[in-house]
Design a protein around this motif. Structure first.
Motif, PDB file in Angstrom:
ATOM      1  N   UNK B 171      29.102  43.836  56.920  1.00 18.28           N
ATOM      2  CA  UNK B 171      30.124  43.422  57.896  1.00 18.28           C
ATOM      3  C   UNK B 171      29.492  42.668  59.060  1.00 18.28           C
ATOM      4  N   UNK B 172      28.288  43.106  59.441  1.00 18.15           N
ATOM      5  CA  UNK B 172      27.645  42.495  60.620  1.00 18.15           C
ATOM      6  C   UNK B 172      27.030  41.122  60.332  1.00 18.15           C
ATOM      7  N   UNK B 173      26.961  40.735  59.064  1.00 16.11           N
ATOM      8  CA  UNK B 173      26.396  39.416  58.762  1.00 16.11           C
ATOM      9  C   UNK B 173      27.394  38.295  59.053  1.00 16.11           C
ATOM     10  N   UNK B 174      28.642  38.662  59.297  1.00 18.09           N
ATOM     11  CA  UNK B 174      29.643  37.628  59.592  1.00 18.09           C
ATOM     12  C   UNK B 174      30.213  36.974  58.347  1.00 18.09           C
ATOM     13  N   UNK B 175      30.115  37.651  57.217  1.00 15.72           N
ATOM     14  CA  UNK B 175      30.659  37.091  55.977  1.00 15.72           C
ATOM     15  C   UNK B 175      32.185  36.995  56.047  1.00 15.72           C
ATOM     16  N   UNK B 176      32.735  36.113  55.233  1.00 14.44           N
ATOM     17  CA  UNK B 176      34.189  35.957  55.188  1.00 14.44           C
ATOM     18  C   UNK B 176      34.836  36.978  54.263  1.00 14.44           C
ATOM     19  N   UNK B 177      34.112  37.354  53.229  1.00 15.61           N
ATOM     20  CA  UNK B 177      34.693  38.328  52.287  1.00 15.61           C
ATOM     21  C   UNK B 177      33.598  39.199  51.687  1.00 15.61           C
ATOM     22  N   UNK B 178      34.033  40.347  51.247  1.00 13.49           N
ATOM     23  CA  UNK B 178      33.126  41.294  50.594  1.00 13.49           C
ATOM     24  C   UNK B 178      33.747  41.647  49.249  1.00 13.49           C
ATOM     25  N   UNK B 179      33.048  41.342  48.183  1.00 11.20           N
ATOM     26  CA  UNK B 179      33.576  41.659  46.854  1.00 11.20           C
ATOM     27  C   UNK B 179      33.031  43.005  46.400  1.00 11.20           C
ATOM     28  N   UNK B 180      33.930  43.892  46.011  1.00 10.15           N
ATOM     29  CA  UNK B 180      33.501  45.175  45.450  1.00 10.15           C
ATOM     30  C   UNK B 180      33.602  45.079  43.934  1.00 10.15           C
ATOM     31  N   UNK B 181      32.494  45.326  43.278  1.00 11.22           N
ATOM     32  CA  UNK B 181      32.447  45.202  41.816  1.00 11.22           C
ATOM     33  C   UNK B 181      32.615  46.577  41.185  1.00 11.22           C
ATOM     34  N   UNK B 182      33.684  46.724  40.428  1.00  6.58           N
ATOM     35  CA  UNK B 182      33.908  47.984  39.722  1.00  6.58           C
ATOM     36  C   UNK B 182      33.864  47.710  38.225  1.00  6.58           C
ATOM     37  N   UNK B 183      32.845  48.234  37.573  1.00  8.37           N
ATOM     38  CA  UNK B 183      32.784  48.081  36.114  1.00  8.37           C
ATOM     39  C   UNK B 183      33.921  48.874  35.476  1.00  8.37           C
ATOM     40  N   UNK B 184      34.173  48.573  34.220  1.00  6.41           N
ATOM     41  CA  UNK B 184      35.312  49.196  33.530  1.00  6.41           C
ATOM     42  C   UNK B 184      35.177  50.718  33.479  1.00  6.41           C
ATOM     43  N   UNK B 185      33.942  51.219  33.459  1.00 11.60           N
ATOM     44  CA  UNK B 185      33.731  52.666  33.334  1.00 11.60           C
ATOM     45  C   UNK B 185      33.800  53.404  34.674  1.00 11.60           C
ATOM     46  N   UNK B 186      33.921  52.659  35.771  1.00  8.99           N
ATOM     47  CA  UNK B 186      33.932  53.312  37.094  1.00  8.99           C
ATOM     48  C   UNK B 186      35.245  54.064  37.298  1.00  8.99           C
ATOM     49  N   UNK B 187      35.139  55.319  37.727  1.00  8.50           N
ATOM     50  CA  UNK B 187      36.331  56.150  37.930  1.00  8.50           C
ATOM     51  C   UNK B 187      37.134  55.633  39.121  1.00  8.50           C
ATOM     52  N   UNK B 188      38.466  55.752  39.013  1.00  5.81           N
ATOM     53  CA  UNK B 188      39.338  55.293  40.098  1.00  5.81           C
ATOM     54  C   UNK B 188      39.047  56.029  41.409  1.00  5.81           C
ATOM     55  N   UNK B 189      38.630  57.294  41.294  1.00  5.45           N
ATOM     56  CA  UNK B 189      38.306  58.085  42.491  1.00  5.45           C
ATOM     57  C   UNK B 189      37.259  57.353  43.343  1.00  5.45           C
ATOM     58  N   UNK B 190      36.272  56.806  42.658  1.00 10.04           N
ATOM     59  CA  UNK B 190      35.169  56.138  43.368  1.00 10.04           C
ATOM     60  C   UNK B 190      35.669  54.860  44.058  1.00 10.04           C
ATOM     61  N   UNK B 213      37.625  41.836  48.407  1.00 17.02           N
ATOM     62  CA  UNK B 213      38.045  41.436  47.057  1.00 17.02           C
ATOM     63  C   UNK B 213      37.658  42.567  46.115  1.00 17.02           C
ATOM     64  N   UNK B 214      38.623  43.051  45.379  1.00 15.65           N
ATOM     65  CA  UNK B 214      38.332  44.122  44.421  1.00 15.65           C
ATOM     66  C   UNK B 214      38.293  43.539  43.012  1.00 15.65           C
ATOM     67  N   UNK B 215      37.105  43.619  42.440  1.00 13.84           N
ATOM     68  CA  UNK B 215      36.904  43.070  41.096  1.00 13.84           C
ATOM     69  C   UNK B 215      36.940  44.245  40.120  1.00 13.84           C
ATOM     70  N   UNK B 216      38.132  44.485  39.581  1.00 14.01           N
ATOM     71  CA  UNK B 216      38.287  45.649  38.714  1.00 14.01           C
ATOM     72  C   UNK B 216      38.906  45.229  37.378  1.00 14.01           C
ATOM     73  N   UNK B 217      39.164  46.200  36.537  1.00 12.36           N
ATOM     74  CA  UNK B 217      39.634  45.878  35.183  1.00 12.36           C
ATOM     75  C   UNK B 217      40.961  46.569  34.880  1.00 12.36           C
ATOM     76  N   UNK B 218      41.796  46.761  35.884  1.00 11.22           N
ATOM     77  CA  UNK B 218      43.024  47.518  35.662  1.00 11.22           C
ATOM     78  C   UNK B 218      44.097  46.686  34.967  1.00 11.22           C
TER      79      UNK B 218
END
Lengths: 221, 319
Positions: B171-190, B213-218
Motif C-alpha cells: 500500500x505504501x508504494x503508491x500502487x494503483x491496484x493490488x491483485x490477489x491471486x487465489x489458485x483454484x485449490x485455495x479455500x474461500x475462508x482464506x 483485483x481478485x483473481x479467482x476461479x469462482x
C-alpha cells in the motif's frame, strides 16, 4: 577528402529541472545526438530508463538506482559510480561505468553491453538473459545467480556462490573465487570461448591475459 | 459448502427508490461509482484474468470486442491481440513476474501493468530480489511508472494469505491496484480473511488505497457479488464465462492442416447474454439496496454464523 562533422554535444543542467522533466527531454532527443548531463542529483532513480534512441549519453555525476533500466540503443558513459540495478532489463546499446556499481548490475539484461571499470556489488548479472557484462575489478557475492544466457566477465576475483542456480550463459573469472553456487561448475575453455573473452575485454578496454581466466557454466545432467 | 454461503448481502432499511431501465449499457454507465484505474474509467467490477486466446477459441474475437465495448479489462499479452482491429482491442492488463526480464513493449503498451511477486520458474512468492525494501520498491515502481504511458495503472500481484506487513508495504508504494491471486485449490475462508485484512489495513493507511483485483476461479454469480461486497474492486469472471468455451467443438483436423473454426454470428450474443446474466444479478442486489453505488455493498454483509462473522469481520444477522 572532406571530414564528417563531429556531433555537437548538448548539455543538460539537471540542477534546475525535475526528474520527470529530464525524462521528457531525453525522450524527445533525436537519433545520433550526443548529450552530457550535469549536476545530476544522485538520489534520482531511473535516469535514462526506458529510452529508445540511438543517442550518446555522458554523465559526469554519480547515478542513482535503476539507471538506464529497459533502455535500448543508448550509448551511455558514466564517469563516476552507479547505484543498484544499473542496466536492469537492458535490451540493447552499451553502458560504460568508469567508477563502481552497486548490487544487481545488469539484472535480467537481455542484450547490449555493460562495462564497469571499478568494482561491482553483490548479485552482478542476476538473471542475465543475453547481455554481456564485464567488471574489471572485484565483484561481490552471488554474481551470475539465475543466469540464463549471455556472458559475465569478472576481472579480479569474486565472492561466494558464483553462478548460483545458473541455467545458461558463461562466466569468465580471473583471480580468486569465493565458492561456486549450486548448479555451477568449472568448465574447459575452448578456442571459441577464448576468442569471445578476448573480444569482450577489448571492447571494455581492459588489457589482460586470457590464460588467467577460468570458465564457469551450468552443470549438466 | 463455502463460507460465502454463510454471508448475505442485505438490503438497507431505508433509502430512495430510483427507476432504471434494464438495458445493460445504461446499467453499467449509471453505476454511480465507476472504478478509476490510472487514467481509465471502468464501468463494471468484472474482468477477465487468464482466459487465453487458445482457451476461448473462436469466442476470442467476440470476447475482446465485448470487453472493449463496455470498457472491461482483459488480462493478456499483446501477442494475443494479433489480427484484431484497433476497435476490438480491450483494455489490457499485462503481468511480469519477478524473475523475468521486463519487456519494453509490455511496459509501454499495457493499460494496467502488474508486477507479480512470484517466480515464473519455481512458483515461489517473494518481493523482487533487487527491491527488497520499501525504498527500493518505490524506486523500482516509480521508474516503471515513468517508462509506462501516463494513463497506465501500475500494480503488484500478491498471493491470497499474504502477511499484513507485506500488504502495508504494498500500500505504501503508491500502487494503483493490488491483485490477489487465489489458485483454484485455495479455500474461500482464506480469501475472505485476506480481503478483510486488506480492507482493515487500507482503511488505516491514509496515504494510498489501491484497488483490489481478485483473481479467482469462482463459477457462481452470488459468490462473485460477495467478493465485491467484501472489498474487491474488480473480480475475475473467467470461471463464470468459461461455460461458453469449455464445451465448444474442437477444430476439425485434416491431414496436415487445422481448419480454423469460423466466427459464428451467435457468439457475441452468447457472450453478452452470459455477461448480462451476471450483471442482472448484481443489478438486482443493487436495486434491492435502492442504489447503483457499488461502494454501498461494502458494509452490507451480514453473517449467518458466528464463524463467518468472525472471519469476515461483519455483524452476525440477528432476528
Amino acid at each position: 577528402m572532406s571530414q564528417s562533422p563531429s556531433v555537437a554535444e548538448q548539455v543538460i543542467d539537471a540542477s534546475s529541472i525535475s526528474l520527470d522533466q529530464l525524462h521528457d527531454l531525453l525522450c524527445k532527443l533525436e537519433n545520433s545526438m550526443a548529450v552530457r548531463l550535469e549536476y545530476l542529483p544522485s538520489c534520482w532513480s531511473g535516469v535514462g530508463a526506458g529510452l529508445d534512441r540511438s543517442i550518446g549519453l555522458r554523465i559526469n555525476d554519480d547515478l542513482g538506482s535503476y539507471a538506464l533500466m529497459l533502455s535500448q540503443n543508448v550509448k551511455a558513459e558514466a564517469s563516476k559510480n552507479v547505484g543498484n540495478a544499473c542496466g536492469h532489463s537492458l535490451h540493447s546499446g552499451s553502458i560504460l561505468v568508469r567508477g563502481s556499481a552497486q548490487d544487481f548490475l545488469g539484472a535480467h539484461a537481455r542484450g547490449g553491453f555493460i562495462a564497469v571499470l571499478g568494482r561491482a556489488g553483490d548479485f552482478a548479472g542476476y538473471g542475465l538473459d543475453g547481455a554481456d557484462i564485464v567488471v574489471r575489478s572485484q565483484s561481490g557475492k552471488a554474481a551470475g545467480t539465475r543466469m540464463r544466457a549471455g556472458t559475465l566477465v569478472l576481472g579480479n576475483g569474486t565472492g561466494e556462490k558464483l553462478g548460483h542456480c545458473i541455467e545458461g550463459g558463461e562466466i569468465f573469472v580471473r583471480g580468486a573465487i569465493g565458492g561456486l553456487g549450486e548448479g555451477a561448475q568449472l568448465m574447459r575453455m575452448t578456442q571459441t570461448h577464448s576468442l569471445r573473452l578476448g573480444l569482450l575485454l577489448a571492447r571494455a578496454g581492459i588489457k589482460a591475459s586470457i590464460d588467467d581466466f577460468q570458465l564457469i557454466g551450468a552443470a549438466t545432467g | 459448502m463455502s463460507i460465502l454461503d454463510d454471508l448475505l448481502i442485505l438490503p438497507p432499511t431505508m433509502g430512495t427508490l430510483g427507476q432504471y431501465d434494464d438495458s445493460l449499457t445504461s446499467r453499467l454507465i449509471r453505476t454511480s461509482d465507476t472504478i478509476e484505474l490510472g487514467g481509465k474509467k471502468l464501468f463494471a467490477p468484472w474482468m477477465f484474468c487468464g482466459t487465453t486466446r487458445q482457451q476461448a477459441g473462436s469466442h476470442w474475437l467476440a470476447l475482446c470486442r465485448f470487453a472493449r465495448a463496455i470498457g472491461m479489462v482483459v488480462e493478456c499479452n499483446i501477442d494475443q491481440m494479433e489480427g484484431l482491429s484497433e476497435q476490438s482491442v480491450p483494455l489490457r492488463l499485462e503481468r511480469s513476474r519477478i524473475d523475468q526480464a521486463l519487456n519494453p513493449n509490455v511496459v509501454k503498451t499495457a493499460d494496467l501493468l502488474e508486477i507479480t511477486c512470484q517466480s515464473a520458474r519455481s512458483g515461489n512468492w517473494s518481493w523482487p530480489p533487487e527491491a527488497q525494501s520499501l525504498h527500493e520498491l518505490n524506486q523500482w515502481l516509480s521508474t516503471l511508472r515513468r517508462i509506462a504511458r501516463p494513463s497506465s495503472a501500475i500494480g503488484l500481484g500478491l498471493p491470497i494469505g499474504i502477511d499484513a506487513e507485506s500488504i502495508v508495504t504494498a500500500c505504501r508504494t503508491g500502487i494503483d491496484f493490488l491483485t490477489l491471486h487465489a489458485d483454484a485449490w485455495v479455500a474461500d475462508e482464506l480469501i475472505v480473511k485476506s480481503l478483510c485484512q486488506i480492507r482493515s489495513i487500507s482503511s488505516n493507511e491514509s496515504t494510498n488505497k489501491p484497488h483490489i483485483i481478485l483473481r479467482c476461479h469462482h463459477h457462481r454469480a452470488e459468490h462473485l457479488l460477495k467478493w465485491i461486497a467484501l472489498g474487491a474492486s474488480l473480480v475475475s469472471i473467467d470461471g463464470w464465462m468459461s461455460e461458453l468455451w469449455t464445451n465448444q467443438p474442437k477444430p476439425e483436423i485434416k491431414a496436415f492442416t487445422i481448419e480454423p473454426t469460423p466466427q459464428h454470428d451467435s457468439q457475441p450474443a452468447r457472450i453478452q447474454q452470459r455477461f448480462d446474466l451476471l450483471q442482472k444479478r448484481l443489478n438486482s442486489v443493487l436495486d434491492r439496496r435502492q442504489t447503483h453505488a457499488l461502494m454501498t455493498l461494502q458494509g452490507s454483509v451480514r453473517a449467518l454464523s458466528a464463524t463467518a462473522a468472525s472471519l469476515a469481520q461483519v455483524p452476525l444477522l440477528t432476528n
